[in-house]
Design an enzyme around this catalytic site. Sequence first.
Site, mmCIF file in Angstrom:
data_model
loop_
_atom_site.group_PDB
_atom_site.id
_atom_site.type_symbol
_atom_site.label_atom_id
_atom_site.label_comp_id
_atom_site.label_asym_id
_atom_site.label_seq_id
_atom_site.Cartn_x
_atom_site.Cartn_y
_atom_site.Cartn_z
ATOM 1 N N GLU A 224 0.680 -1.212 0.010
ATOM 2 C CA GLU A 224 -0.122 0.054 -0.216
ATOM 3 C C GLU A 224 1.014 1.296 -0.010
ATOM 4 O OE1 GLU A 224 -2.731 -0.386 3.312
ATOM 5 O OE2 GLU A 224 -3.673 -2.002 2.578
ATOM 6 N N GLU A 356 -6.258 -10.759 -1.141
ATOM 7 C CA GLU A 356 -7.180 -10.643 0.115
ATOM 8 C C GLU A 356 -8.517 -10.448 -0.439
ATOM 9 O OE1 GLU A 356 -5.743 -7.335 2.720
ATOM 10 O OE2 GLU A 356 -3.764 -7.802 1.930
#
Length: 440
Positions: A224, A356
């Site tokens: 991220e 995810e």
Amino acid sequence: MKKLFTLAAIALAAFTFITCAGKSKNAVASTQKEETVMKPAASEATGMAAKFMKSTEKTKEEEKAQAAEMEGFEQKEALYESAARHGFKLGTVINPQNLQKKAYTDMVKADFNSLTAGNEFKAYSLLNQSASQKNENGMPAMNYYNADKIAEFAQANGIGIRGHVLVWDAYMPSWFFREGYKNDGAFVSSDVMKKRLQYYIEEVVAHFEEKYPGVVYCWDVVNEAVADGTNECKADDPRRVRTSRGGTTNYFYDVIGPDYVELSFKYARQAAKKANANIKLFYNDYNTFYSPKREAIGKLIESINKDEKLCDGVGMQGYVGGYGQQSGCMNANDIKLFESAIKFYSNMGLEVQVTELALRNYEKEKAEQHAAYYENFFKMLTAAADETKSLTCVAIWGICDNPALPKNDYSYKMNGPYCGMFNYDCSKKPEFFRVAKALE
């Protein structure tokens, strides 16, 4: 009084008996993913447990739908075996609490061949402040106790692990970047911090490779790092490397410099070679299928790989649908965007892993629609895998329903209470059989 105490204890046990999936920690921002276990106060246990049991009761219509889904269905092979024929592993998430639940571990062993630790492989979980302060070489020290429990389970059952994650700015303690590893110490120089980071990465990669050879088959090196908007990155940076997150400074950027992502991959590649490990290196992020973030991620990976190929692939987190609300969920256009992004990264010569996956659903009444959406999503994944030959893993984090989650819970917002392929007790939902069909 004794009877009331016993009833309360039973109710509390019923409420906390099995949490097959969830996400932890209070959110720094709506896009960060963690594991959580809900533990109500004893005084609230009876009422909350009753609400939980009521919320998880199957209606006759649901029972009929599930029976119809199962009727005539014969599972001829594990789901991961079906996925392997399309070139990708099938994975899910695990934590030390899950390891204590036989229903969960049985579910994992039956149909999955890849695992991702929820939090236990992350730096803020591994770093040990007091031991670091005492380390004579001035380098950071780690505690692998919880991570090792997961690695031991994976090794014993022949399951691979996605190492998640070596470098992530979220939740990082500032003492890691300070003199003497003290909370109030001055920040160290860029050169000192680079040495700490390189040492940390080499030590962690070596630990798992030496103790559990071949079990960790890839690492998310950086997580991220690309900002959603220009307010959290330099306006003139085409990579959009974040300088802050939700108002919190990115210490990696501040102390090391704007090239910390590239350096992290360099250190990770060196660590893998030093450990003689055949490990793939990934950049992992959310919203990877939306523009302009998709393109910024592409620019970042081009920067990482400009001199040599250090980044092998992109991890697409795969949270699909409205955040905390039904509006925006099960949108057919998201499937098209996701497919387009897989091809975008594949055309860059990269592997793609869905890391995810959570196909959100917040309403119990949308069960049939969600099952159909799950099937369509996996039809897209198998088609993209067959076409590109670049999709190498699909890891599902929203794996089990959890109807007991209150609406203000982070896991409720991230996954939705009815997002899973399995019920809260790890029994199979229609989504499971729809996925099995899509993988045929």
